[in-house]
Scaffold this motif. Structure first.
Motif, PDB file in Angstrom:
ATOM      1  N   THR A   1       1.635  -0.417 -10.743  1.00 28.51           N
ATOM      2  CA  THR A   1       0.618   0.353 -10.027  1.00 28.51           C
ATOM      3  C   THR A   1      -0.702  -0.389 -10.109  1.00 28.51           C
ATOM      4  O   THR A   1      -1.176  -0.706 -11.205  1.00 28.51           O
ATOM      5  CB  THR A   1       0.441   1.751 -10.648  1.00 28.51           C
ATOM      6  OG1 THR A   1       1.642   2.511 -10.450  1.00 28.51           O
ATOM      7  CG2 THR A   1      -0.734   2.491 -10.011  1.00 28.51           C
ATOM      8  N   CYS A   2      -1.292  -0.697  -8.959  1.00 29.20           N
ATOM      9  CA  CYS A   2      -2.625  -1.300  -8.923  1.00 29.20           C
ATOM     10  C   CYS A   2      -3.605  -0.239  -8.463  1.00 29.20           C
ATOM     11  O   CYS A   2      -3.563   0.206  -7.310  1.00 29.20           O
ATOM     12  CB  CYS A   2      -2.668  -2.500  -7.981  1.00 29.20           C
ATOM     13  SG  CYS A   2      -4.315  -3.254  -7.887  1.00 29.20           S
ATOM     14  N   MET A   3      -4.477   0.169  -9.360  1.00 30.04           N
ATOM     15  CA  MET A   3      -5.507   1.141  -9.036  1.00 30.04           C
ATOM     16  C   MET A   3      -6.771   0.410  -8.582  1.00 30.04           C
ATOM     17  O   MET A   3      -7.133  -0.630  -9.152  1.00 30.04           O
ATOM     18  CB  MET A   3      -5.822   2.018 -10.240  1.00 30.04           C
ATOM     19  CG  MET A   3      -4.632   2.771 -10.809  1.00 30.04           C
ATOM     20  SD  MET A   3      -3.875   3.906  -9.633  1.00 30.04           S
ATOM     21  CE  MET A   3      -5.166   5.143  -9.473  1.00 30.04           C
TER      22      MET A   3
ATOM     23  N   PRO B   1      10.627  -4.462 -10.803  1.00 30.05           N
ATOM     24  CA  PRO B   1       9.612  -4.977 -11.740  1.00 30.05           C
ATOM     25  C   PRO B   1       8.698  -6.051 -11.172  1.00 30.05           C
ATOM     26  O   PRO B   1       7.651  -6.332 -11.761  1.00 30.05           O
ATOM     27  CB  PRO B   1      10.450  -5.511 -12.915  1.00 30.05           C
ATOM     28  CG  PRO B   1      11.819  -5.714 -12.353  1.00 30.05           C
ATOM     29  CD  PRO B   1      11.998  -4.695 -11.282  1.00 30.05           C
ATOM     30  N   ARG B   2       9.048  -6.685 -10.048  1.00 33.01           N
ATOM     31  CA  ARG B   2       8.130  -7.639  -9.428  1.00 33.01           C
ATOM     32  C   ARG B   2       7.328  -7.009  -8.303  1.00 33.01           C
ATOM     33  O   ARG B   2       6.557  -7.688  -7.628  1.00 33.01           O
ATOM     34  CB  ARG B   2       8.897  -8.864  -8.916  1.00 33.01           C
ATOM     35  CG  ARG B   2       9.198  -9.885 -10.008  1.00 33.01           C
ATOM     36  CD  ARG B   2       9.646 -11.221  -9.431  1.00 33.01           C
ATOM     37  NE  ARG B   2      10.878 -11.076  -8.667  1.00 33.01           N
ATOM     38  CZ  ARG B   2      12.089 -11.021  -9.208  1.00 33.01           C
ATOM     39  NH1 ARG B   2      12.221 -11.110 -10.520  1.00 33.01           N
ATOM     40  NH2 ARG B   2      13.160 -10.903  -8.464  1.00 33.01           N
ATOM     41  N   THR B   3       7.521  -5.710  -8.090  1.00 33.98           N
ATOM     42  CA  THR B   3       6.803  -4.989  -7.039  1.00 33.98           C
ATOM     43  C   THR B   3       5.644  -4.213  -7.630  1.00 33.98           C
ATOM     44  O   THR B   3       5.739  -3.668  -8.727  1.00 33.98           O
ATOM     45  CB  THR B   3       7.751  -4.034  -6.300  1.00 33.98           C
ATOM     46  OG1 THR B   3       8.819  -4.784  -5.706  1.00 33.98           O
ATOM     47  CG2 THR B   3       7.033  -3.260  -5.210  1.00 33.98           C
ATOM     48  N   THR B   4       4.546  -4.168  -6.887  1.00 36.76           N
ATOM     49  CA  THR B   4       3.379  -3.374  -7.275  1.00 36.76           C
ATOM     50  C   THR B   4       2.986  -2.485  -6.109  1.00 36.76           C
ATOM     51  O   THR B   4       2.774  -2.974  -4.990  1.00 36.76           O
ATOM     52  CB  THR B   4       2.193  -4.277  -7.650  1.00 36.76           C
ATOM     53  OG1 THR B   4       2.544  -5.058  -8.801  1.00 36.76           O
ATOM     54  CG2 THR B   4       0.957  -3.451  -7.970  1.00 36.76           C
ATOM     55  N   GLY B   5       2.903  -1.183  -6.372  1.00 31.96           N
ATOM     56  CA  GLY B   5       2.359  -0.260  -5.392  1.00 31.96           C
ATOM     57  C   GLY B   5       0.854  -0.174  -5.571  1.00 31.96           C
ATOM     58  O   GLY B   5       0.357   0.016  -6.683  1.00 31.96           O
TER      59      GLY B   5
ATOM     60  N   HIS C   1       0.865  -1.177   0.000  1.00 36.42           N
ATOM     61  CA  HIS C   1       0.000   0.000   0.000  1.00 36.42           C
ATOM     62  C   HIS C   1       0.903   1.228   0.000  1.00 36.42           C
ATOM     63  O   HIS C   1       1.754   1.383   0.878  1.00 36.42           O
ATOM     64  CB  HIS C   1      -0.865   0.044   1.271  1.00 36.42           C
ATOM     65  CG  HIS C   1      -1.921  -1.002   1.347  1.00 36.42           C
ATOM     66  ND1 HIS C   1      -2.101  -1.802   2.455  1.00 36.42           N
ATOM     67  CD2 HIS C   1      -2.889  -1.383   0.470  1.00 36.42           C
ATOM     68  CE1 HIS C   1      -3.118  -2.613   2.270  1.00 36.42           C
ATOM     69  NE2 HIS C   1      -3.617  -2.381   1.059  1.00 36.42           N
ATOM     70  N   LEU C   2       0.688   2.120  -0.962  1.00 38.21           N
ATOM     71  CA  LEU C   2       1.612   3.240  -1.113  1.00 38.21           C
ATOM     72  C   LEU C   2       0.874   4.562  -1.280  1.00 38.21           C
ATOM     73  O   LEU C   2       0.054   4.717  -2.196  1.00 38.21           O
ATOM     74  CB  LEU C   2       2.515   2.996  -2.335  1.00 38.21           C
ATOM     75  CG  LEU C   2       3.560   4.061  -2.649  1.00 38.21           C
ATOM     76  CD1 LEU C   2       4.477   4.315  -1.461  1.00 38.21           C
ATOM     77  CD2 LEU C   2       4.376   3.651  -3.866  1.00 38.21           C
ATOM     78  N   SER C   3       1.175   5.498  -0.381  1.00 39.30           N
ATOM     79  CA  SER C   3       0.663   6.871  -0.459  1.00 39.30           C
ATOM     80  C   SER C   3      -0.841   6.899  -0.701  1.00 39.30           C
ATOM     81  O   SER C   3      -1.342   7.629  -1.555  1.00 39.30           O
ATOM     82  CB  SER C   3       1.398   7.656  -1.553  1.00 39.30           C
ATOM     83  OG  SER C   3       2.709   7.960  -1.137  1.00 39.30           O
ATOM     84  N   GLU C   4      -1.552   6.112   0.103  1.00 39.17           N
ATOM     85  CA  GLU C   4      -3.011   6.058  -0.033  1.00 39.17           C
ATOM     86  C   GLU C   4      -3.663   7.305   0.573  1.00 39.17           C
ATOM     87  O   GLU C   4      -4.696   7.759   0.090  1.00 39.17           O
ATOM     88  CB  GLU C   4      -3.544   4.796   0.643  1.00 39.17           C
ATOM     89  CG  GLU C   4      -5.019   4.550   0.440  1.00 39.17           C
ATOM     90  CD  GLU C   4      -5.480   3.227   1.034  1.00 39.17           C
ATOM     91  OE1 GLU C   4      -6.673   2.925   0.923  1.00 39.17           O
ATOM     92  OE2 GLU C   4      -4.650   2.503   1.619  1.00 39.17           O
ATOM     93  N   GLN C   5      -3.064   7.833   1.645  1.00 39.00           N
ATOM     94  CA  GLN C   5      -3.596   9.026   2.298  1.00 39.00           C
ATOM     95  C   GLN C   5      -2.481  10.052   2.506  1.00 39.00           C
ATOM     96  O   GLN C   5      -1.321   9.698   2.733  1.00 39.00           O
ATOM     97  CB  GLN C   5      -4.216   8.694   3.673  1.00 39.00           C
ATOM     98  CG  GLN C   5      -5.343   7.686   3.643  1.00 39.00           C
ATOM     99  CD  GLN C   5      -4.828   6.276   3.739  1.00 39.00           C
ATOM    100  OE1 GLN C   5      -3.780   6.027   4.341  1.00 39.00           O
ATOM    101  NE2 GLN C   5      -5.546   5.346   3.138  1.00 39.00           N
TER     102      GLN C   5
END
Length: 450
Positions: free
Chosen positions: A291-293, A266-270, A235-239
């Motif tokens: 990036t997972c929206m 490249p194997r990481t998703t924020g 979880h990245l910069s959600e708030q």
């Protein structure tokens, strides 16, 4: 190839093949559950073929799920508040979970996903222990319940086991969070190492957030994932409050903190990537961090609209998730990403329907470590989702515009068939493995309110 006990053929009335819609496509599936051949210009179903009327897409990938949040639907929409007030309600549900109740709830939630055309789920899992932090006899009892639930519902899962050690920068876990914590990242890694992958299940890692994993322990999580070549989500910069606290503690943004401790790559998703600076976007894109929206959750919690278009232009691959399951509908998530960007910029057409479908299928699967899924082509896993073209939402447009119809008009309610590894999991809108999914959901949610 004819249908035998070891092979089967699906005839697709219309199929989205990545760049265009093709009428009359036969997909031959081998005994290994992979696509053996894709034959176009097949105007009528071959003898013995299973018929999928409508527009067939590759199976969809829900790249970010918290299965137990499904129990919050309709409850957290009462009144007003913020993410932080929502979180208190979420904790009250988490406190009631047991391995048995979580199995029942997750089975029903994953069955709901299958009904929506989702064939793989990325479960961001952090409820590890009993309330108070006591380990179960099997320290991975909760994770095993999720893996079993996916098998029961007929979908694939990447269990993204989350390291969660603190309630904030320099603060120990609070009473609710004790069951999330293993104490140290080393202890987390030791517990995760016992989890075994299965045909339908892969094991990944997660940093819950920079506030929940101390900076000096981030590298341990990243190293665990790197050694196993496993997906790593965060979880990245959600708030904005989290960004402000990170600046106060470390003098930098969460993205910079992750970069400095080897988490990006490249194997990481924020997940979310909502409140970013220009430097953050460059760091994520330059490292090929995904990036997972999760637009339906991001708008439900009033978190904001993330810079998805800028991130993709910088080199960050996009995927989609239903997160808190305010709704379970990957077509809505795809549509919302485009429409959110239109609201933010007051211009239209940031992604084509094809690009949005790729985010919901192939790129989502890649973010979860299933690089061989999410396309309709020989060698890929035989995962299919068929959207009706004759519902009140989809009737009218030309079939060759099926991709646009699916993204901008259809909903999960229009999914008629879901095939996973060549197996018909949803047929004519009914789940073949979980009878009466609405009733299963109602009972599982009620058990957590008792």
């Amino acid at each position: 190839m004819t249908t035998t006990e070891r092979t089967r053929t699906y005839w697709l009335e219309h199929a989205w093949l990545g760049t265009h819609v093709e009428p009359g496509v036969a997909v031959d599936v081998g005994a290994d559950g992979r696509i053996a051949a894709v034959r176009t210009d097949v105007p009528a179903p071959p003898p013995g073929a299973e018929i999928l009327r409508g527009l067939t897409l590759p199976g969809l990938a829900n790249a970010h799920s918290h299965a137990f949040h499904r129990a919050l639907r309709g409850t957290v929409q009462v009144g007003s508040g913020t993410f932080w007030t929502w979180r208190e309600v979420m904790y009250s549900v988490a406190d009631r979970l047991t391995p048995e109740t979580y199995l029942d709830l997750a089975r029903a939630v994953y069955a709901e996903m299958a009904l929506a055309g989702i064939t793989t789920v990325g479960e961001f899992h952090y409820v590890h222990h009993a309330p108070g932090g006591t380990a179960y006899a099997d320290p991975n009892a909760m994770g095993e319940a999720l893996i079993q639930a996916a098998a029961d519902a007929g979908v694939r899962i990447t269990l993204l086991d989350a390291c969660y050690l603190s309630s904030g920068f320099g603060q120990p876990p609070d009473t609710h969070q004790l069951r999330f914590s293993d104490g140290t990242a080393d202890a987390w890694a030791q517990r995760c190492s016992v989890l075994e992958e299965r045909d339908h299940a892969r094991i990944g890692a997660a940093v819950h957030s920079v506030r929940a994993v101390p900076a000096d322990q981030l590298a341990t999580v990243a190293r665990w994932a790197e050694e196993r070549r496993a997906p790593l989500h965060v979880h990245l910069s959600e708030q904005t409050a989290e960004n402000d606290a990170c600046h106060a503690a470390h003098g930098c943004t969460p993205t910079r903190l992750l970069a400095d401790h080897g988490v990006l790559g490249p194997r990481t998703t924020g997940v979310h990537n909502t409140h970013l600076t220009d430097e953050d976007i460059a760091l994520l894109g330059g490292s090929r961090t995904g990036t997972c929206m999760c637009p339906t959750t991001e708008r439900d919690l009033a978190d904001g609209i993330g810079p998805a278009a800028a991130l993709q232009q910088a080199g960050s691959p996009l995927s989609l998730g239903s997160d808190s399951h305010a709704v379970v509908d990957l077509l809505e998530e795809a549509r919302a990403m485009e429409l959110n960007e239109r609201l933010r910029t007051r211009t239209r057409g940031h992604w084509t329907a094809a690009a949005l479908l790729r985010a919901a299928s192939a790129d989502g699967h890649a973010a979860l470590g299933w690089d061989d899924a999410g396309t309709i082509e020989p060698g890929a896993r035989a995962d299919l989702a068929t959207v009706a073209l004759d519902s009140v939402r989809t009737a009218g447009p030309l079939p060759r515009l099926g991709a646009e119809t699916a993204v901008f008009a259809a909903t999960a309610a229009d999914v008629r068939h879901t095939v996973v590894g060549g197996r018909h999991v949803v047929r004519d809108g009914a789940h073949t493995l979980v009878p009466d999914v609405p009733r299963a959901l109602a009972r599982a949610v009620a058990a957590l309110r008792a």
